[in-house]
Design a protein around this motif. Structure first.
Motif, PDB file in Angstrom:
ATOM      1  N   GLY A  24       0.758  -1.238   0.000  1.00  0.00           N
ATOM      2  CA  GLY A  24       0.000   0.000   0.000  1.00  0.00           C
ATOM      3  C   GLY A  24       0.786   1.284   0.000  1.00  0.00           C
ATOM      4  N   CYS A  33      -9.407  -2.565  -3.757  1.00  0.00           N
ATOM      5  CA  CYS A  33     -10.303  -2.255  -2.638  1.00  0.00           C
ATOM      6  C   CYS A  33     -11.237  -3.417  -2.304  1.00  0.00           C
ATOM      7  N   VAL A  36      -9.207  -5.660  -0.177  1.00  0.00           N
ATOM      8  CA  VAL A  36      -8.982  -5.048   1.140  1.00  0.00           C
ATOM      9  C   VAL A  36     -10.188  -5.294   2.037  1.00  0.00           C
ATOM     10  N   ARG A  40     -10.179  -7.417   5.565  1.00  0.00           N
ATOM     11  CA  ARG A  40     -10.661  -6.839   6.821  1.00  0.00           C
ATOM     12  C   ARG A  40     -11.732  -7.738   7.440  1.00  0.00           C
ATOM     13  N   VAL A  50     -14.191   0.955   2.554  1.00  0.00           N
ATOM     14  CA  VAL A  50     -12.758   1.070   2.292  1.00  0.00           C
ATOM     15  C   VAL A  50     -12.517   2.329   1.480  1.00  0.00           C
ATOM     16  N   ILE A  62      -4.605   0.584   2.908  1.00  0.00           N
ATOM     17  CA  ILE A  62      -4.158  -0.359   3.941  1.00  0.00           C
ATOM     18  C   ILE A  62      -3.986   0.482   5.205  1.00  0.00           C
ATOM     19  N   LEU A  66      -5.074  -2.795   9.390  1.00  0.00           N
ATOM     20  CA  LEU A  66      -4.663  -3.841   8.466  1.00  0.00           C
ATOM     21  C   LEU A  66      -3.139  -3.888   8.329  1.00  0.00           C
TER      22      LEU A  66
END
Length: 419
Positions: A24, A33, A36, A40, A50, A62, A66
């Motif tokens: 990131g 995304c 991501v 999560r 996000v 990030i 995370l």
């Protein structure tokens, strides 16, 4: 040893206390995304939209939570405007065509049109034709070429420099603020100041410009590196002048709070070969890269990060001669890009920032156990003696099996001595 010290050890080709990791920190070391959000959820982090930090590739932020899970040692610094020229300081919530809630720049509307496409406009100005689109069922954005016919008798290199210029006081103050916030995290600060990407195809169409002039069609630009070399050379020369002047002001403003600058993402490699021979690289690119990198090394403490996909082994000596410190993404699945031979030939001169997991064949198609075995091997090969920061071979895409990305993360945690 904190994260910043760990990255510095690796950059100085010494063995750090733990494997250095990045996800990131740049537009070429990120995660889509959609993935991501999936990560999560898997790790039980708070469910929330996000943030899209790079809309061209729809890369997700990030964030600190995370980063901790993934053992990330770097933090990014980006400018106040994205590559569409759209303000990134004002966000709003949107729903993507695949149904995900995200936070994205306020002047980007992810609503699809009658063709099922998302349209983006230069600098968010809808009084001009769109400069990019997300095609139906796609997960990132494509440039729309708007070049008119090229007339060689009227070509002016200034037209291909319209988006480059002296950094404004407003942008300088923004970078100062962002660097100050990043520098107190204890992580390495990776700055994307912009303006130094010589011939990067992502920028050639001028997607931030309302009415781009010059050579703006990708195929025409590639041809120009052969048939209009004097023109291209002058564009690069003047762009480098601008970049050095901006870097001088930035160094005076932020100094050694920044550790690495991501300067150029121009791709020179294909899956099997290169876009140009070393001779063309030496004639057209190397003088400008070397002048910029020499300035950086003579006047700052920054390390310089160069991205190029593909089969790059014949051009790596040129990158070294040009003064680049870092090579990314290390596309280990391309021709002649065997990890061991790269490490043996260039590991004392370049830091390999990437190559930790193959995103073309392994991450999307292997089993989680195969991912684990692959990651362990890559870390053993590239990590010996420093000069390695773990990252995937380019950005992790939207529809990779989540279990495989989790296997990668869990293997990195295992290497770092965590459960």
């Amino acid at each position: 040893m904190n994260s910043r010290e760990r990255i510095k050890e690796a950059l100085n080709h010494r063995t750090p206390d733990k494997l250095p990791i990045d996800f990131g920190s740049t537009s070429v070391t990120g995660i889509h995304c959609k993935m991501v959000e999936a990560l999560r959820e898997h790790y039980g982090l708070e469910k929330r939209p996000v943030r899209v930090i790079e809309p061209f590739q729809m890369l997700g932020e990030i964030d600190a939570e995370l980063q901790e899970v993934m053992c990330v040692d770097c933090v990014p610094v980006f400018g106040s405007r994205n590559m569409f020229g759209i303000d990134e300081t004002h966000l709003h919530e949107q729903v993507t065509p695949w149904g995900q809630k995200v936070l994205i720049a306020a002047d980007i509307d992810l609503t699809t049109d009658a063709n099922g496409e998302v349209l983006l406009y230069p600098a968010g100005d809808r009084s001009y034709p769109p400069s990019a689109k997300m095609p139906q069922k796609a997960f990132f954005i494509d440039a729309i070429e708007r070049q008119t016919a090229v007339d060689d008798s009227t070509l002016d290199p200034a037209d291909n420099l319209e988006e480059y210029g002296a950094i404004t006081e407003e942008d300088l103050q923004f970078f100062i603020s962002e660097v100050n916030k990043a520098s107190v995290t204890g992580k390495a600060v990776i700055a994307s100041f912009g303006g130094a990407a010589l011939g990067d195809i992502a920028y050639i169409p001028g997607i931030s410009l309302r009415n781009p002039k010059g050579i703006r069609r990708i195929a025409e630009w590639y041809m120009s590196t052969v048939i209009r070399q004097d023109y291209v050379y002058e564009v690069f020369e003047k762009q480098t002048d601008i970049a050095i002047a901006n870097y001088s002001r930035l160094w005076d403003a932020v100094g050694d709070k920044v550790d690495v600058i991501f300067t150029c993402g121009t791709d020179f490699g294909t899956q099997e070969s290169q876009f140009c021979p070393p001779e063309t690289f030496r004639d057209l690119w190397l003088p400008h890269y070397k002048r910029l990198n020499d300035w950086v090394h003579q006047h700052t403490t920054w390390k310089v990060f160069k991205h190029s996909c593909g089969s790059m082994k014949p051009l790596l000596p040129c990158l070294i001669e040009a003064g680049f410190d870092i090579f990314n993404p290390v596309q280990i699945n391309a021709a002649d890009m065997d990890s061991q031979s790269l490490k043996e030939a260039f590991g004392d001169k370049l830091t390999f920032w990437g190559g930790g997991v193959d995103t073309q064949r392994i991450l999307p198609h292997a089993t989680p156990e195969e991912v684990r075995t692959h990651v362990l091997k890559q870390c053993e090969t590239f990590g010996a003696g420093g000069g390695f920061v773990f990252n995937s071979v380019h950005n992790i895409q939207a529809n990779v099996p989540v279990a495989n990305v989790v296997a990668m993360v869990d293997t990195l945690r295992e290497i770092r001595g965590l459960k």
